[in-house]
Design a protein around this motif. Structure first.
Motif, PDB file in Angstrom:
ATOM      1  N   PHE A 138       0.834  -1.204   0.000  1.00  0.00           N
ATOM      2  CA  PHE A 138       0.000   0.000   0.000  1.00  0.00           C
ATOM      3  C   PHE A 138       0.871   1.256   0.000  1.00  0.00           C
ATOM      4  O   PHE A 138       0.599   2.206  -0.730  1.00  0.00           O
ATOM      5  CB  PHE A 138      -0.934   0.020   1.209  1.00  0.00           C
ATOM      6  N   LYS A 139       1.906   1.276   0.832  1.00  0.00           N
ATOM      7  CA  LYS A 139       2.744   2.465   0.924  1.00  0.00           C
ATOM      8  C   LYS A 139       3.437   2.758  -0.409  1.00  0.00           C
ATOM      9  O   LYS A 139       3.549   3.916  -0.808  1.00  0.00           O
ATOM     10  CB  LYS A 139       3.775   2.289   2.034  1.00  0.00           C
ATOM     11  N   LEU A 140       3.894   1.709  -1.099  1.00  0.00           N
ATOM     12  CA  LEU A 140       4.537   1.917  -2.404  1.00  0.00           C
ATOM     13  C   LEU A 140       3.545   2.463  -3.429  1.00  0.00           C
ATOM     14  O   LEU A 140       3.843   3.411  -4.165  1.00  0.00           O
ATOM     15  CB  LEU A 140       5.145   0.607  -2.901  1.00  0.00           C
ATOM     16  N   LEU A 141       2.346   1.868  -3.476  1.00  0.00           N
ATOM     17  CA  LEU A 141       1.331   2.335  -4.427  1.00  0.00           C
ATOM     18  C   LEU A 141       0.854   3.733  -4.081  1.00  0.00           C
ATOM     19  O   LEU A 141       0.587   4.549  -4.976  1.00  0.00           O
ATOM     20  CB  LEU A 141       0.158   1.357  -4.454  1.00  0.00           C
ATOM     21  N   ASP A 142       0.752   4.041  -2.786  1.00  0.00           N
ATOM     22  CA  ASP A 142       0.319   5.366  -2.368  1.00  0.00           C
ATOM     23  C   ASP A 142       1.356   6.413  -2.778  1.00  0.00           C
ATOM     24  O   ASP A 142       0.991   7.503  -3.238  1.00  0.00           O
ATOM     25  CB  ASP A 142       0.110   5.386  -0.849  1.00  0.00           C
TER      26      ASP A 142
END
Length: 123
Positions: free
Chosen positions: A69-73
């Motif tokens: 999630f953090k990478l995609l965000d």
């Protein structure tokens, strides 16, 4: 001075209907008990070890999902930043086009407000 007699008015008689009768179910609450056990119960050691391994697996899955999630965000935020920059550039171009049209329309019949121009003028 005598006041005139008013005619008498009798309202029609209306009997209200009876409500249906039914029996409520019998309910008896359980008798109060004074033996409450407030001590924390400790699980058996074998189930605790089993629960720990399951919990570790769940924590690992949650950590992986959180990292994804953090990478995609971060990717989405950079794309949004780029989109805002492009929107600002397009808004500036729209303003320049409007100014150019207004300047071109000043010499036409009707001025900037009506701006009568031929169909092939391009603006």
């Amino acid at each position: 001075f005598e006041k005139p007699d008013l005619p008498k008015f009798d309202a029609p008689k209306f009997e209200k209907p009876d409500l249906p009768k039914f029996d409520l179910p019998k309910f008896t609450p359980p008798p109060p008990s004074s033996s409450y056990d407030f001590s924390p119960s400790s699980p058996s050691p074998s189930s605790s070890a089993k629960d720990t391994s399951v919990q570790d697996a769940l924590d690992l899955v949650a950590r992986d999902k959180s990292l994804a999630f953090k990478l995609l965000d971060a990717d989405a935020r950079s794309a949004e930043k780029e989109a805002r920059a492009l929107r600002a550039k397009a808004d500036r171009a729209r303003g320049e086009a409007r100014d150019a049209k207004n300047e071109a329309c000043e010499g036409r019949p009707g001025g900037k407000i009506l701006c009568l121009r031929p169909l092939n003028s391009g603006y």
